[in-house]
Design a protein around this motif. Structure first.
Motif, PDB file in Angstrom:
ATOM      1  N   ARG A 394     -13.448 -19.782  78.799  1.00 37.26           N
ATOM      2  CA  ARG A 394     -12.585 -19.673  77.969  1.00 37.26           C
ATOM      3  C   ARG A 394     -12.575 -18.090  77.443  1.00 37.26           C
ATOM      4  O   ARG A 394     -11.097 -17.537  76.664  1.00 37.26           O
ATOM      5  CB  ARG A 394     -12.768 -20.451  76.406  1.00 37.26           C
ATOM      6  CG  ARG A 394     -12.874 -21.953  76.934  1.00 37.26           C
ATOM      7  CD  ARG A 394     -13.233 -22.575  75.572  1.00 37.26           C
ATOM      8  NE  ARG A 394     -13.072 -24.173  76.330  1.00 37.26           N
ATOM      9  CZ  ARG A 394     -12.022 -24.752  76.545  1.00 37.26           C
ATOM     10  NH1 ARG A 394     -11.092 -24.755  76.949  1.00 37.26           N
ATOM     11  NH2 ARG A 394     -11.775 -26.083  77.115  1.00 37.26           N
ATOM     12  N   ASN A 395     -13.469 -16.793  77.574  1.00 31.26           N
ATOM     13  CA  ASN A 395     -12.945 -15.782  77.167  1.00 31.26           C
ATOM     14  C   ASN A 395     -13.049 -14.588  78.487  1.00 31.26           C
ATOM     15  O   ASN A 395     -12.513 -13.511  77.970  1.00 31.26           O
ATOM     16  CB  ASN A 395     -14.476 -14.909  76.779  1.00 31.26           C
ATOM     17  CG  ASN A 395     -14.544 -15.904  75.274  1.00 31.26           C
ATOM     18  OD1 ASN A 395     -15.767 -16.483  75.227  1.00 31.26           O
ATOM     19  ND2 ASN A 395     -14.212 -15.127  74.122  1.00 31.26           N
ATOM     20  N   GLU A 411     -10.587 -16.439  72.842  1.00 31.32           N
ATOM     21  CA  GLU A 411     -10.872 -17.316  74.295  1.00 31.32           C
ATOM     22  C   GLU A 411      -9.285 -17.805  74.317  1.00 31.32           C
ATOM     23  O   GLU A 411      -8.203 -17.647  73.787  1.00 31.32           O
ATOM     24  CB  GLU A 411     -11.390 -19.023  73.208  1.00 31.32           C
ATOM     25  CG  GLU A 411     -12.625 -18.809  72.969  1.00 31.32           C
ATOM     26  CD  GLU A 411     -13.455 -19.581  72.276  1.00 31.32           C
ATOM     27  OE1 GLU A 411     -12.753 -21.018  72.865  1.00 31.32           O
ATOM     28  OE2 GLU A 411     -14.410 -19.853  72.436  1.00 31.32           O
ATOM     29  N   ALA A 412      -9.286 -18.167  75.440  1.00 28.40           N
ATOM     30  CA  ALA A 412      -8.262 -18.853  75.826  1.00 28.40           C
ATOM     31  C   ALA A 412      -7.874 -19.976  76.032  1.00 28.40           C
ATOM     32  O   ALA A 412      -8.452 -20.968  75.741  1.00 28.40           O
ATOM     33  CB  ALA A 412      -7.727 -18.088  77.641  1.00 28.40           C
ATOM     34  N   SER A 413      -6.143 -20.390  75.967  1.00 27.09           N
ATOM     35  CA  SER A 413      -6.392 -22.229  75.687  1.00 27.09           C
ATOM     36  C   SER A 413      -6.185 -22.982  77.172  1.00 27.09           C
ATOM     37  O   SER A 413      -4.604 -23.302  76.918  1.00 27.09           O
ATOM     38  CB  SER A 413      -4.715 -22.157  75.063  1.00 27.09           C
ATOM     39  OG  SER A 413      -3.556 -21.678  75.744  1.00 27.09           O
ATOM     40  N   ARG A 420     -15.281 -25.464  84.629  1.00 25.85           N
ATOM     41  CA  ARG A 420     -15.043 -24.893  83.218  1.00 25.85           C
ATOM     42  C   ARG A 420     -16.949 -24.104  83.303  1.00 25.85           C
ATOM     43  O   ARG A 420     -17.577 -25.100  83.197  1.00 25.85           O
ATOM     44  CB  ARG A 420     -14.134 -24.864  82.834  1.00 25.85           C
ATOM     45  CG  ARG A 420     -14.278 -23.999  81.920  1.00 25.85           C
ATOM     46  CD  ARG A 420     -13.023 -23.727  80.820  1.00 25.85           C
ATOM     47  NE  ARG A 420     -11.817 -24.683  81.356  1.00 25.85           N
ATOM     48  CZ  ARG A 420     -10.560 -24.288  81.773  1.00 25.85           C
ATOM     49  NH1 ARG A 420     -11.287 -23.161  82.343  1.00 25.85           N
ATOM     50  NH2 ARG A 420      -9.864 -25.195  82.624  1.00 25.85           N
ATOM     51  N   PHE A 421     -16.392 -22.804  83.678  1.00 30.19           N
ATOM     52  CA  PHE A 421     -17.911 -22.285  83.296  1.00 30.19           C
ATOM     53  C   PHE A 421     -17.893 -22.262  81.701  1.00 30.19           C
ATOM     54  O   PHE A 421     -16.685 -21.801  81.159  1.00 30.19           O
ATOM     55  CB  PHE A 421     -18.325 -20.554  83.417  1.00 30.19           C
ATOM     56  CG  PHE A 421     -18.744 -20.906  85.218  1.00 30.19           C
ATOM     57  CD1 PHE A 421     -20.341 -20.885  85.600  1.00 30.19           C
ATOM     58  CD2 PHE A 421     -17.504 -20.592  86.738  1.00 30.19           C
ATOM     59  CE1 PHE A 421     -20.555 -20.831  87.295  1.00 30.19           C
ATOM     60  CE2 PHE A 421     -17.769 -20.379  87.427  1.00 30.19           C
ATOM     61  CZ  PHE A 421     -19.529 -21.163  88.044  1.00 30.19           C
ATOM     62  N   ASP A 422     -18.953 -22.807  81.305  1.00 28.28           N
ATOM     63  CA  ASP A 422     -19.376 -23.228  79.461  1.00 28.28           C
ATOM     64  C   ASP A 422     -19.663 -22.009  78.851  1.00 28.28           C
ATOM     65  O   ASP A 422     -20.242 -21.757  77.322  1.00 28.28           O
ATOM     66  CB  ASP A 422     -19.140 -24.478  79.012  1.00 28.28           C
ATOM     67  CG  ASP A 422     -20.435 -24.861  79.294  1.00 28.28           C
ATOM     68  OD1 ASP A 422     -21.485 -23.487  79.843  1.00 28.28           O
ATOM     69  OD2 ASP A 422     -21.109 -25.686  78.532  1.00 28.28           O
ATOM     70  N   ARG A 460     -22.128 -25.466  86.296  1.00 24.75           N
ATOM     71  CA  ARG A 460     -21.096 -24.823  85.504  1.00 24.75           C
ATOM     72  C   ARG A 460     -21.020 -25.291  83.443  1.00 24.75           C
ATOM     73  O   ARG A 460     -20.804 -24.529  83.074  1.00 24.75           O
ATOM     74  CB  ARG A 460     -19.797 -25.301  85.813  1.00 24.75           C
ATOM     75  CG  ARG A 460     -19.304 -26.415  87.015  1.00 24.75           C
ATOM     76  CD  ARG A 460     -18.724 -24.224  88.013  1.00 24.75           C
ATOM     77  NE  ARG A 460     -18.925 -24.665  89.817  1.00 24.75           N
ATOM     78  CZ  ARG A 460     -18.250 -24.808  89.442  1.00 24.75           C
ATOM     79  NH1 ARG A 460     -16.870 -24.887  89.497  1.00 24.75           N
ATOM     80  NH2 ARG A 460     -17.305 -25.104  91.396  1.00 24.75           N
ATOM     81  N   LYS A 461     -22.550 -25.685  83.547  1.00 20.92           N
ATOM     82  CA  LYS A 461     -22.973 -26.040  82.115  1.00 20.92           C
ATOM     83  C   LYS A 461     -24.079 -25.260  81.753  1.00 20.92           C
ATOM     84  O   LYS A 461     -25.113 -25.359  82.337  1.00 20.92           O
ATOM     85  CB  LYS A 461     -23.196 -27.300  81.847  1.00 20.92           C
ATOM     86  CG  LYS A 461     -21.502 -28.054  82.228  1.00 20.92           C
ATOM     87  CD  LYS A 461     -20.172 -27.697  81.745  1.00 20.92           C
ATOM     88  CE  LYS A 461     -19.205 -27.941  82.881  1.00 20.92           C
ATOM     89  NZ  LYS A 461     -17.363 -27.094  81.965  1.00 20.92           N
TER      90      LYS A 461
END
Length: 555
Positions: A394-395, A411-413, A420-422, A460-461
């Protein structure tokens, strides 16, 4: 062998009628019968009538207990008999590893001469005498020595197997036949043997045919090997003539091409030899089973025949071992064309590299020549890439039609997505690369960037190594900073010493198992090459620190 038989017969008159062993401390009663001293005393001690003494053989009764004196004559005769047995018979009358031992012998076992199917025991000549003399024991069924008497017993009732059940295809005893097999189709073992004997003959004929087929195939494989070796020799000779006319600077190419042919020869010969070994093993096994069938077909032991037959008749698989194809043209057409290009453009000869593909096949030449030292040689493999927003942290902010990615604190929406990588600032491309050669270039800026490829299965997590590019066995990356380069795979770091450049080229030869990273400036410099065997499609990926960006270049 004659001496052994003679000793056995001679020993019989000197056997104790009570213990059936050779007389020990022999004594002779007034009636003329001889016994071991301990045996006759034990017999009298156990007599039902107190104070009554009789001969166990003739039943003559003595009013008083006879005085027992050791028979000197018998003792001397027995000692001489033992000497004759030990010297003349040697060890032939004793049971060896392949013999059936006597079940009655208490010390060193003698070789059994008969097995009794009524007593379910085997006897040497000495201990068999009771069956020869007794009218009751004479009715017992004797056969040649058999070490597998247990297989003739019913496991449930411990009775002798005397019936064959066709319904359950098994041998049963008389109790089984009148109980759980009462309504089944049953016959005698002799009848069942007669029915199965024809099957044995059919199997023997099948075995013979298979042996002939395997032997024929073996000859074909041998001929194929000769053709492969002959073709390889011819190609090497032709190449020697061709390369004699080339410049000295391409001598290393000649040796590598020759090695290709030798490698092809080794591979093909090895493959053929594997076929040959398999055929030889099949032939050996078939001959062995054929011999077992031949031996089984002559045995008089019906139970052993019926029990052993299914395992012996189990045939080897009928799957084909495959034919050996011989390719007379060991050099791929693409390689020959490349050699022709070399003659026309000797100035670029030093830029060519000889690469081996990981899995050669009909559509993969196995070995290729590539000019990976010049940028023009790489650009012909250029492929378009697009960043996948569903994988971006998200960054990470995507722009320029998903060709550029920048790391920012804001952060992007992005919507929630399992890909998604968190934790790690990572993003992957949409394109899955496999089975081909691809080249792409990146421009990076800021404090640094990670550039590489990964399998889709990377985590990813979380912040563990399983989801960090380069720190697991699923990913390969090049870490770029203004001061240094470093390559990472499976959490192992390789330091790279080279001038820094903000433009990086990546060349993936999936089939050859090769991943190369280049520094692009006025010149092209190979920074690192990973050689492995890729097992899944690869996705280009990028990692970041804060305030950095990567742009996929348009080629």
């Amino acid at each position: 062998m004659a001496a052994a038989n003679k000793s056995s017969v001679s020993a019989d008159p000197f056997s104790c009628p009570v213990c059936l062993e050779v007389l020990k401390e022999p004594v002779t009663l007034v009636c003329g019968h001889s016994y071991c001293m301990d045996c006759i005393n034990d017999y009298w001690d156990k007599s039902d009538k107190e104070g009554a003494y009789s001969c166990p053989q003739c039943r003559r009764t003595f009013k008083e207990k006879p005085e027992l004196n050791r028979s000197t004559v018998l003792t001397e005769l027995i000692e001489k008999l033992k000497e004759v047995t030990d010297d003349g018979a040697n060890s032939e009358s004793y049971a060896g590893p392949d013999d059936v031992p006597c079940d009655v012998c208490t010390e060193r076992k003698l070789r059994a001469v008969k097995s009794c199917l009524t007593c379910m025991a085997s006897y040497c000549e000495t201990h068999l005498q009771a069956h020869r003399r007794s009218e009751v024991l004479k009715r017992h069924k004797l056969e040649d020595p058999n070490g597998n008497l247990e297989e003739k017993l019913c496991t449930k009732h411990q009775e002798v197997l005397k019936i064959f059940c066709r319904t359950d295809d098994t041998c049963v005893c008389l109790l089984c036949a009148v109980t759980e097999h009462k309504s089944h189709d049953t016959v005698t073992p002799e009848e069942a043997r007669a029915e199965r004997q024809s099957q044995v003959e059919e199997r023997k004929e099948e075995m013979k045919k298979k042996i002939e087929e395997k032997e024929k195939k073996l000859e074909e494989v041998k001929e194929a090997i000769e053709k492969i070796q002959s073709s390889a020799k011819r190609e090497v000779e032709e190449l020697e003539e061709t390369f004699k006319t080339l410049l000295k600077t391409i001598d290393h190419v000649r040796s590598e091409v020759t090695e290709v042919i030798k490698g092809h020869e080794r591979r093909e010969v090895t493959k053929a030899e594997v076929h040959m070994e398999q055929l030889e093993e099949d032939i050996k096994e078939l001959k062995k089973r054929n011999a077992e069938l031949a031996e089984l077909s002559h045995t008089d032991d019906h139970i052993h025949f019926l029990k052993a037959l299914p395992s012996i008749c189990f045939l080897l698989g009928d799957e084909e071992t495959g034919d050996i194809s011989v390719n007379g043209e060991l050099l791929p057409e693409t390689l020959k064309m490349s050699l022709s290009d070399l003659k026309e453009n000797l100035q670029e000869i030093n830029g060519w590299e000889f690469l081996k593909t990981s899995e050669p096949g009909p559509d993969v030449p196995g070995h290729i020549l590539q000019n990976l030292q010049t940028r023009n040689g790489l650009l012909k493999y250029s492929c378009p890439l697009t960043l996948d927003p569903n994988t971006a942290h998200r960054n990470l902010h995507l722009s320029e039609e998903n060709k550029k990615v920048t790391s920012e604190e804001e952060e992007a929406s992005y919507p929630d997505h399992p890909d998604r990588f968190d934790t790690w600032l990572h993003v992957l491309c949409k394109e899955a690369l496999s089975g081909t050669r691809c080249y792409w270039e990146l421009e990076w800026s800021g404090k640094g960037a990670e550039i590489g490829v990964t399998y889709k299965g990377i985590g990813r997590k979380g912040e563990g190594d399983e989801s960090s590019l380069g720190h697991n066995d699923k990913s390969w990356i090049l870490v770029c900073t203004d001061s240094s380069y470093a390559a990472w795979h499976n959490n192992e770091k390789i330091e790279i010493s080279a001038p820094c450049s903000h433009r990086v080229g990546v060349f993936l030869d999936y089939s050859a198992g090769s991943l190369s990273f280049y520094s692009i400036s006025d010149t092209i410099t190979l920074l690192q090459r990973f050689n492995t065997s890729f097992t899944e499609p690869l996705y280009p990926g990028f990692g970041f620190v804060w305030d950095s960006s990567v742009t996929i270049c348009s080629l």
